[in-house]
Design a protein around this motif. Structure first.
Motif, mmCIF file in Angstrom:
data_model
loop_
_atom_site.group_PDB
_atom_site.id
_atom_site.type_symbol
_atom_site.label_atom_id
_atom_site.label_comp_id
_atom_site.label_asym_id
_atom_site.label_seq_id
_atom_site.Cartn_x
_atom_site.Cartn_y
_atom_site.Cartn_z
ATOM 1 N N THR A 1 0.849 -1.191 0.000
ATOM 2 C CA THR A 1 0.000 0.000 0.000
ATOM 3 C C THR A 1 0.884 1.239 0.000
ATOM 4 O OG1 THR A 1 -1.772 -1.122 1.198
ATOM 5 C CG2 THR A 1 -1.761 1.292 1.267
ATOM 6 N N VAL A 2 0.545 2.176 -0.853
ATOM 7 C CA VAL A 2 1.312 3.421 -0.966
ATOM 8 C C VAL A 2 0.367 4.588 -0.735
ATOM 9 C CG1 VAL A 2 2.724 4.857 -2.481
ATOM 10 C CG2 VAL A 2 2.906 2.366 -2.615
ATOM 11 N N ILE A 3 0.783 5.523 0.105
ATOM 12 C CA ILE A 3 0.028 6.757 0.339
ATOM 13 C C ILE A 3 0.552 7.835 -0.604
ATOM 14 C CG2 ILE A 3 -0.194 8.694 1.963
ATOM 15 C CD1 ILE A 3 -0.459 6.614 4.206
ATOM 16 N N VAL A 4 -0.357 8.536 -1.274
ATOM 17 C CA VAL A 4 0.001 9.672 -2.121
ATOM 18 C C VAL A 4 -0.757 10.888 -1.604
ATOM 19 C CG1 VAL A 4 0.085 10.630 -4.446
ATOM 20 C CG2 VAL A 4 0.348 8.157 -4.114
ATOM 21 N N VAL A 5 -0.011 11.887 -1.135
ATOM 22 C CA VAL A 5 -0.629 13.100 -0.594
ATOM 23 C C VAL A 5 -0.564 14.187 -1.661
ATOM 24 C CG1 VAL A 5 -0.678 14.743 1.310
ATOM 25 C CG2 VAL A 5 0.214 12.424 1.679
ATOM 26 N N GLY A 6 -1.712 14.602 -2.150
ATOM 27 C CA GLY A 6 -1.779 15.592 -3.219
ATOM 28 C C GLY A 6 -2.250 14.964 -4.512
#
Length: 639
Positions: A37-42
């Protein structure tokens, strides 16, 4: 956590580094990608393209945006175009030329390897966006059209009228929403990142605030991508959207991410001038207008005649006079300073005398009104709505304003910060643009990072890093959330008399007056003293109503202003320590006889990277030395 500034630049010839590195990087088996799982902010061009691409590869993506929809990301505001080295006009462009122009435009303060990679993948970006349906302008025969931008003597800028950012963002957004529909991206809107969660030295999650309910939420992942844009709103007035802020990046800085070159700020020469204290932002007029518009001021001080009444021989087309090789398409930092010089000499125009003319009279006479309208019609309409002046009949009035920030979180060649697992893309990182960004290169970098760099480097990180199981119930998440709650409670408990906007406006005066287009040792020390005093006043006299139980705009604003004040102090400190002039960083003590920037290559050919050491101690300045093996350091000249 060790503070490691190894840029991880691959060995070998410049033109082969990226291909060699892609081959040597570790990969994740397609069947195993669904385990990560990867978090992408923006969700701007960097975040949107990264989320879409990682999801297409099979990773599970958590996407967060501060707006009510990803389509409102600030990338949408870009007007003029995106660079690509395709050489469609057959005017001598190449990957090498784009690389050189970018290095030179940044005044030799960026990494060769990163910039060359950017130039390499620029052509892939254009193909990618065309395949997604972006309606680039085309010539009569159907080929994509190009126009010129500042700092280049070739036409390499692809565009969609004056709304290129909007069209590119819709392309990236469509790819992203396709994966939302397939369940590979979980989209969280109206969320603001409040802290980075670091577990055993690695970025493993974030704390976000639900801007509607006021609640704090925890999210865990195997890696975090920060794509939150720039921090130009530290100046209060800028061309940035109101939501643009530094909080996410600043919280990462406090968790161990190095902050590089914070003082490198781009001033855009083509903005609608300030009209009064009531303004909350400034409006950009695209640099593309300088293709056909001529910049001038009257030759006589105090000339109050209307522009049409001033004859040709009494006009100073100063960019054409000073920089005959580039004329009105001199780079942004150079053009901005020259506009300031003219106004400082008493040659400014308009009610405030803090403006110069951008005149389309000759272009309309040469090509016809219909042609100019086809190129810039929506920009002309925007200008008329704001100023009530018709640019077809009378020149635009423009003046420089804060636009873009070249500084940002330090990253290596893999776009990874000093915190393992925290990757930083687009304007939020410091790479590629040095001390001055060339026009039409912001969109290029955002899409390059998201589509063509991060997917490789994230896979390499996940495949080569031992990652223990982490959940949002771990102590690191609890501690990070508690830290956010404590700061919020402190803000709400002040009960002072001044609003967050009042403090922000006061900070903006210090920043623009002393850390803006022109800087000096005396002015920077004045700024530091003033900002530190303002910080004390903020934490003792802030007026803040409401609580955290629901939507509280003033609380959101106060949280961001608190971080802006700390950032402003670091920017002034960074500018004070860099005892040279380069690009957008103009120290009055270091200039040539003809008022151009004077670099000190012996002592400052490096990126300054700041390490946070605690609330009550000074940050530590580290250096990443910049090595130039393919470009010869030279005095930048556009004459």
């Amino acid at each position: 956590m060790s503070f490691n500034l190894d840029p991880k630049i691959p060995a070998g010839p410049l033109s082969e580094k990226w291909d060699k590195h892609k081959f040597e990087m570790k990969r994740v088996n397609p069947a195993n990608k669904r385990k990560f799982t990867v978090i992408v902010v923006g969700t701007g061009l960097a975040g949107g393209s990264a989320a879409a691409t990682l999801a297409e590869l099979g990773y599970n993506v958590l996407s967060f945006c501060i707006q009510d929809t990803p389509r409102r990301a600030h990338s949408i505001a870009a007007q003029g175009g995106i660079n690509g080295a395709k050489n469609y006009p057959n005017d001598g462009d190449s990957v090498r030329n784009l690389f050189y122009d970018t290095i030179k435009g940044g005044d030799y303060r960026s990494r060769e390897a990163n910039v060359y990679r950017l130039a390499q993948v620029s052509n892939n970006i254009i193909d990618q966006m065309v395949s997604q349906g972006v309606p680039f302008a085309r010539e009569y025969g159907g080929y994509l059209d190009n126009r010129s931008f500042g700092g280049a003597q070739v036409s390499r800028t692809f565009y969609a009228r004056g709304q290129t950012g909007q069209q590119l963002l819709l392309g990236a957004y469509s790819g992203m929403m396709k994966m939302v529909a397939k369940g590979k991206i979980k989209q969280f809107t109206r969320r603001e990142m409040m802290d980075l969660v670091v577990v055993n030295g690695k970025a493993r999650g974030i704390i976000v605030k639900n801007l509607i309910t006021g609640e704090l939420e925890r999210y865990a992942a195997d890696a975090v991508l920060l794509c939150t844009g720039g921090y130009g709103n530290v100046f209060y007035l800028s061309t940035n959207a109101q939501h643009s802020n530094v909080t996410a990046a600043w919280r990462c800085y406090k968790r161990g991410a190095g902050f590089a070159n914070p003082c490198f700020t781009q001033i855009h020469p083509t903005c609608i001038p300030v009209h009064g204290d009531y303004q909350s932002k400034l409006t950009l007029m695209s640099e593309s207008l300088r293709n056909d518009g001529r910049v001038w001021v009257p030759k006589k001080q105090g000339d109050t005649r209307k522009p049409a009444e001033i004859p040709e021989e009494e006009r100073d087309y100063y960019l054409e006079r000073i920089y005959p090789s580039f004329g009105n398409l001199a780079p942004r930092d150079v053009s901005s300073r020259q506009a300031k010089f003219r106004c400082d000499e008493g040659l400014g125009v308009g009610p405030t005398k803090q403006a110069v003319y951008l005149d389309f009279r000759d272009a309309i006479k040469r090509d016809g009104k219909e042609v100019i309208a086809a190129r810039y019609g929506n920009l002309f309409e925007m200008y008329e709505r704001i100023t009530a002046d018709n640019p077809y009949n009378t020149p635009m009035m423009i003046y420089p304003a804060v636009h873009y920030t070249m500084g940002g979180l330090w990253v290596d060649y893999n776009l990874q910060s000093t915190v393992p697992g925290l990757h930083v893309l687009g304007e939020a990182n410091f790479s590629d643009h040095g001390a001055n960004r060339l026009g039409a290169s912001a969109l290029m970098q955002g899409l390059a990072d998201g589509y063509f760099v991060a997917p490789y480097t994230i896979s390499n990180y996940l495949a080569s890093t031992p990652l223990e199981k982490v959940t949002v119930d771990d102590n690191a998440f609890k501690d990070a959330e508690q830290a956010v709650k404590l700061q919020t409670a402190k803000l709400l408990g002040i009960k002072g008399s001044r609003t967050a906007t009042d403090f922000h406006r006061a900070l903006g005066h210090y920043m623009w007056d002393y850390v803006g287009m022109s800087r000096s040792e005396k002015g920077l020390k004045t700024a530091l003293d003033g900002i530190r005093k303002l910080k004390e006043e903020f934490w003792s006299d802030l007026k803040l109503n409401g609580d955290t139980s629901n939507y509280n705009l003033e609380l959101h604003r106060a949280t961001r202003v608190a971080d802006f004040i700390e950032l402003g102090e670091l920017m002034a400190l960074d500018a004070l320590e860099r005892r040279e002039s380069c690009g957008g960083h103009f120290r009055e003590e270091y200039q040539t006889a003809d008022n151009e920037a004077k670099r000190d290559d012996e002592n400052f050919t490096h990126a300054a990277v700041w390490e946070y050491t605690g609330a009550n101690s000074s940050p530590v300045r580290h250096k990443e030395e910049l090595v130039f093996e393919n470009v010869k350091l030279a005095t930048r000249s556009y004459k």
